[in-house]
Scaffold this motif. Structure first.
Motif, PDB file in Angstrom:
ATOM      1  N   VAL A 150       1.496  50.821  32.627  1.00 38.54           N
ATOM      2  CA  VAL A 150       2.600  51.629  33.189  1.00 38.54           C
ATOM      3  C   VAL A 150       2.061  52.957  33.723  1.00 38.54           C
ATOM      4  O   VAL A 150       2.531  53.465  34.753  1.00 38.54           O
ATOM      5  CB  VAL A 150       3.693  51.869  32.113  1.00 38.54           C
ATOM      6  CG1 VAL A 150       4.708  52.918  32.583  1.00 38.54           C
ATOM      7  CG2 VAL A 150       4.414  50.557  31.793  1.00 38.54           C
ATOM      8  N   SER A 202       8.390  56.574  34.027  1.00 33.11           N
ATOM      9  CA  SER A 202       7.138  55.882  34.376  1.00 33.11           C
ATOM     10  C   SER A 202       5.919  56.605  33.810  1.00 33.11           C
ATOM     11  O   SER A 202       4.824  56.056  33.798  1.00 33.11           O
ATOM     12  CB  SER A 202       6.991  55.773  35.901  1.00 33.11           C
ATOM     13  OG  SER A 202       6.675  57.033  36.471  1.00 33.11           O
ATOM     14  N   VAL A 209      11.424  52.027  34.144  1.00 36.73           N
ATOM     15  CA  VAL A 209      10.330  52.928  34.539  1.00 36.73           C
ATOM     16  C   VAL A 209      10.496  53.495  35.946  1.00 36.73           C
ATOM     17  O   VAL A 209       9.757  54.401  36.326  1.00 36.73           O
ATOM     18  CB  VAL A 209       8.933  52.254  34.408  1.00 36.73           C
ATOM     19  CG1 VAL A 209       8.630  51.922  32.971  1.00 36.73           C
ATOM     20  CG2 VAL A 209       8.806  51.040  35.310  1.00 36.73           C
ATOM     21  N   ARG A 210      11.460  52.983  36.699  1.00 31.52           N
ATOM     22  CA  ARG A 210      11.687  53.557  38.026  1.00 31.52           C
ATOM     23  C   ARG A 210      12.763  54.654  38.008  1.00 31.52           C
ATOM     24  O   ARG A 210      13.172  55.157  39.045  1.00 31.52           O
ATOM     25  CB  ARG A 210      12.039  52.446  39.031  1.00 31.52           C
ATOM     26  CG  ARG A 210      10.792  51.655  39.429  1.00 31.52           C
ATOM     27  CD  ARG A 210      11.055  50.540  40.405  1.00 31.52           C
ATOM     28  NE  ARG A 210      11.551  49.346  39.733  1.00 31.52           N
ATOM     29  CZ  ARG A 210      11.626  48.143  40.297  1.00 31.52           C
ATOM     30  NH1 ARG A 210      11.243  47.994  41.554  1.00 31.52           N
ATOM     31  NH2 ARG A 210      12.101  47.104  39.641  1.00 31.52           N
ATOM     32  N   GLY A 231      10.688  47.228  34.432  1.00 30.08           N
ATOM     33  CA  GLY A 231      10.806  47.805  35.782  1.00 30.08           C
ATOM     34  C   GLY A 231      12.120  48.532  36.018  1.00 30.08           C
ATOM     35  O   GLY A 231      12.169  49.539  36.734  1.00 30.08           O
ATOM     36  N   ASN A 280      14.132  58.478  37.120  1.00 33.14           N
ATOM     37  CA  ASN A 280      13.701  59.858  36.858  1.00 33.14           C
ATOM     38  C   ASN A 280      14.850  60.799  37.182  1.00 33.14           C
ATOM     39  O   ASN A 280      15.722  60.475  37.985  1.00 33.14           O
ATOM     40  CB  ASN A 280      12.446  60.222  37.660  1.00 33.14           C
ATOM     41  CG  ASN A 280      12.651  60.110  39.151  1.00 33.14           C
ATOM     42  OD1 ASN A 280      13.278  60.958  39.771  1.00 33.14           O
ATOM     43  ND2 ASN A 280      12.142  59.029  39.747  1.00 33.14           N
ATOM     44  N   TRP A 321       4.860  49.065  42.143  1.00 32.13           N
ATOM     45  CA  TRP A 321       5.445  48.350  41.012  1.00 32.13           C
ATOM     46  C   TRP A 321       5.006  46.884  41.022  1.00 32.13           C
ATOM     47  O   TRP A 321       4.715  46.302  39.973  1.00 32.13           O
ATOM     48  CB  TRP A 321       6.975  48.443  41.019  1.00 32.13           C
ATOM     49  CG  TRP A 321       7.594  47.440  40.097  1.00 32.13           C
ATOM     50  CD1 TRP A 321       8.334  46.358  40.404  1.00 32.13           C
ATOM     51  CD2 TRP A 321       7.440  47.407  38.658  1.00 32.13           C
ATOM     52  NE1 TRP A 321       8.668  45.639  39.285  1.00 32.13           N
ATOM     53  CE2 TRP A 321       8.130  46.265  38.192  1.00 32.13           C
ATOM     54  CE3 TRP A 321       6.781  48.209  37.733  1.00 32.13           C
ATOM     55  CZ2 TRP A 321       8.199  45.922  36.838  1.00 32.13           C
ATOM     56  CZ3 TRP A 321       6.843  47.865  36.386  1.00 32.13           C
ATOM     57  CH2 TRP A 321       7.542  46.737  35.948  1.00 32.13           C
ATOM     58  N   ASP A 364      10.744  61.547  33.618  1.00 27.52           N
ATOM     59  CA  ASP A 364      10.266  60.398  34.402  1.00 27.52           C
ATOM     60  C   ASP A 364       9.811  59.290  33.452  1.00 27.52           C
ATOM     61  O   ASP A 364       8.812  59.436  32.748  1.00 27.52           O
ATOM     62  CB  ASP A 364       9.101  60.846  35.303  1.00 27.52           C
ATOM     63  CG  ASP A 364       8.724  59.802  36.331  1.00 27.52           C
ATOM     64  OD1 ASP A 364       8.724  58.608  35.988  1.00 27.52           O
ATOM     65  OD2 ASP A 364       8.403  60.187  37.474  1.00 27.52           O
ATOM     66  N   LEU A 381       1.341  53.610  37.478  1.00 23.77           N
ATOM     67  CA  LEU A 381       2.394  53.579  38.503  1.00 23.77           C
ATOM     68  C   LEU A 381       2.286  54.693  39.541  1.00 23.77           C
ATOM     69  O   LEU A 381       2.842  54.588  40.623  1.00 23.77           O
ATOM     70  CB  LEU A 381       3.788  53.640  37.847  1.00 23.77           C
ATOM     71  CG  LEU A 381       4.417  52.266  37.553  1.00 23.77           C
ATOM     72  CD1 LEU A 381       5.651  52.429  36.691  1.00 23.77           C
ATOM     73  CD2 LEU A 381       4.770  51.526  38.842  1.00 23.77           C
ATOM     74  N   ASP A 382       1.568  55.778  39.198  1.00 20.33           N
ATOM     75  CA  ASP A 382       1.407  56.843  40.190  1.00 20.33           C
ATOM     76  C   ASP A 382       0.337  56.482  41.224  1.00 20.33           C
ATOM     77  O   ASP A 382       0.240  57.116  42.269  1.00 20.33           O
ATOM     78  CB  ASP A 382       1.062  58.174  39.518  1.00 20.33           C
ATOM     79  CG  ASP A 382      -0.233  58.111  38.728  1.00 20.33           C
ATOM     80  OD1 ASP A 382      -0.611  57.001  38.309  1.00 20.33           O
ATOM     81  OD2 ASP A 382      -0.861  59.165  38.532  1.00 20.33           O
TER      82      ASP A 382
END
Length: 534
Positions: free
Chosen positions: A267, A352, A300-301, A297, A303, A275, A350, A270-271
């Motif tokens: 995870v 993620s 974690v998307r 998913g 924020n 995805w 955030d 992700l930056d």
């Protein structure tokens, strides 16, 4: 410029620090097979192209080093007779100009740490291997192990946090607010153009001790905000999350307990990855089912800020998980404190954000620089992490014989990336960087005044004035003035026969060229007045 004939039938042109400009292959004495020679030729072409395109010195040096290594491998006999002057892979030297920029950055950061009441410590550059083993998850493979030096297995420190925890446990310290600035070592693939090295500085600030929830954590985030604002390196955003929220999320999504840490590491990418790529790694490499990955998913998307925290507190799945509930409660409290500090606008909750290190137990955070995509949109994109940290309440207990825990929270400033950005800004502005702090040059207008110059410069040194003089018996006045202009020295104290008779010194302002006679006994006070910072 020197040209030397290579034993391998090649020609190396060395310029300045021995960087090869081209290599001609083979014509006279062949060595290596055709495939190796072709690879060598292509590498030489790449070096030539990079120079023509005016690529960065670090990138050119990296490719030249590769070229020289290939050449030594093809022509081992030549390698025996030649010694290549270069720094090891993933390291670099720093010029006086670069060091002046670094010292400015360090000074800003240390001032901020001291503003918050921190004291400093130092620890050895290497630790017992067992001290570092098992603390970094998948990154443990990047630790530099040293050869056995007679009974102890040692490794170079990977960060400053684990040595700090060892220091607390060993000295039975239960509370301290400390900063530590020192070099750490990682056997990583270096990307020097992006500020990633094998040897680099870390700047850490940590608060150890049993305190009420989220107060020290909020102060750490305030410190990150203050430092990045002071350095003026651009717009930034600080992402926050909590390991308890992540673990609770993994649990309600159906991730097996024994896969929490390894999924956390995925995870965390992700930056840098989409995805779809992260999901592919979870399913293909880590063995998760596609359904579980899709549930992760959905979370974690997400924020946002306080509103998102309150929505997740009401989430039917997360609210049933004890860990997630605790983490969300603390996150709400943290945002309330950040609002009081006036910095919540630049903080984003955030989901993620994972931070791959195993020792984090609570709040985690990471500061990223933002770059405007173009003049017509307000949307920003991340250009990289410049700080990170979090809470690690169990690390000290891992070293204590009785397992006594000392709660800790801290932050590490990504100093190398900041240096790279500051250097680029200075280059772009074409601003002259002073590499010395000399306030005045002691000069003479006539010959045979060396002794008088030595007397005066000694008086100035004894009074705490930063002063220089040229190391010549009878330097020309023009040369002395030019030296001041080249090095940025603001004042010149000029001695001549008439000045000596009158008991004065002619003080010249280098920028305006104005000159004024100052009584010898008032000279120190006048120099201090003219060169003191506003």
């Amino acid at each position: 410029m020197v040209r030397t004939r290579a034993h391998c039938g090649g020609t190396q042109e060395e310029e300045g620090a021995g960087v090869s400009d081209f290599i001609s292959l083979p014509g006279e004495e062949d060595c290596g097979d055709m495939a190796e020679e072709e690879a060598l030729r292509k590498q030489a072409d790449m070096v030539r192209r990079l120079k023509q395109e005016k690529a960065s010195p670090e990138e050119i040096a990296e490719q030249v080093a590769k070229l020289l290594e290939m050449k030594a491998a093809i022509c081992p006999e030549e390698g025996k007779h030649k010694f290549v002057l270069k720094t090891p892979k993933g390291t670099r030297d720093y010029s006086p100009k670069q060091m002046a920029i670094r010292e400015t950055v360090f000074s800003t950061i240390i001032s901020c740490f001291k503003l918050h009441g921190a004291e400093t410590i130092d620890t050895p550059v290497f630790e017992l291997k067992e001290t570092l083993t098992g603390k970094y998850g998948e990154d443990s493979k990047l630790i530099y192990d040293l050869k056995d030096q007679g009974g102890e297995l040692l490794s170079l420190r990977y960060d400053l946090t684990v040595p700090f925890a060892r220091y607390l446990a060993m000295n039975k310290i239960t509370n301290i607010k400390r900063y530590h600035i020192a070099k750490v070592y990682r056997r990583d693939n270096p990307a020097m153009t992006r500020g990633r090295y094998r040897e680099f500085y870390q700047c850490d600030f940590d608060i150890a001790g049993q305190y009420d929830p989220m107060i020290p954590d909020a102060e750490c985030l305030k410190i990150v905000h203050e430092i990045l604002s002071s350095l003026q390196i651009g717009d930034f955003l600080i992402k926050v999350n909590d390991r308890r929220i992540l673990d609770g999320m993994f649990a309600v999504c159906g991730v097996p307990d024994n896969k929490f840490r390894t999924i956390c590491s995925t995870v965390d990418k992700l930056d840098k990855m989409t995805w779809e790529d992260v999901k592919s790694e979870m399913v293909g490499e880590k063995g998760l089912s596609p359904e579980v990955a899709d549930r992760i998913g959905e979370y974690v998307r997400l924020n946002g800020g306080l509103r998102l925290i309150e929505e997740l507190i009401q989430d039917p799945k997360l609210s049933q998980n004890k860990l997630a509930k605790e983490g969300l409660g603390d996150m709400k409290l943290l945002f309330e404190y950040l609002t009081i500090f006036g910095i919540s606008d630049q903080i984003s909750f955030d989901l993620s954000l994972a931070r791959g290190l195993d020792y984090y137990t609570g709040v985690i955070y990471e500061a990223i620089l933002l770059q405007q995509q173009n003049d017509h949109t307000e949307e920003s994109v991340s250009v990289g992490s410049v700080a990170g940290g979090g809470r690690y309440d169990g690390l000290v207990g891992m070293f204590d014989p009785k397992g006594r825990k000392v709660p800790c929270v801290g932050v590490s400033i990504g100093i190398e990336r900041i240096f790279s950005i500051m250097e680029q800004k200075v280059e772009a502005s074409e601003k002259k960087v002073r590499t010395t702090e000399t306030q005045v040059l002691v000069a003479s207008a006539q010959k045979k005044l060396l002794e008088e110059r030595l007397k005066l410069v000694s008086e100035l040194w004894d009074s705490g004035i930063k002063a220089e003089m040229l190391y010549k018996k009878n330097p020309k006045l023009l040369n002395q003035l030019q030296y001041c202009e080249e090095t940025g020295i603001p004042l010149v104290a000029i001695l001549g026969e008439q000045e000596l008779k009158d008991g004065v010194v002619k003080l010249r302002d280098v920028a305006t060229r104005e000159e004024v006679d100052i009584c010898r006994q008032n000279l120190v006070e006048e120099i201090k007045k003219r060169t003191s910072l506003p």
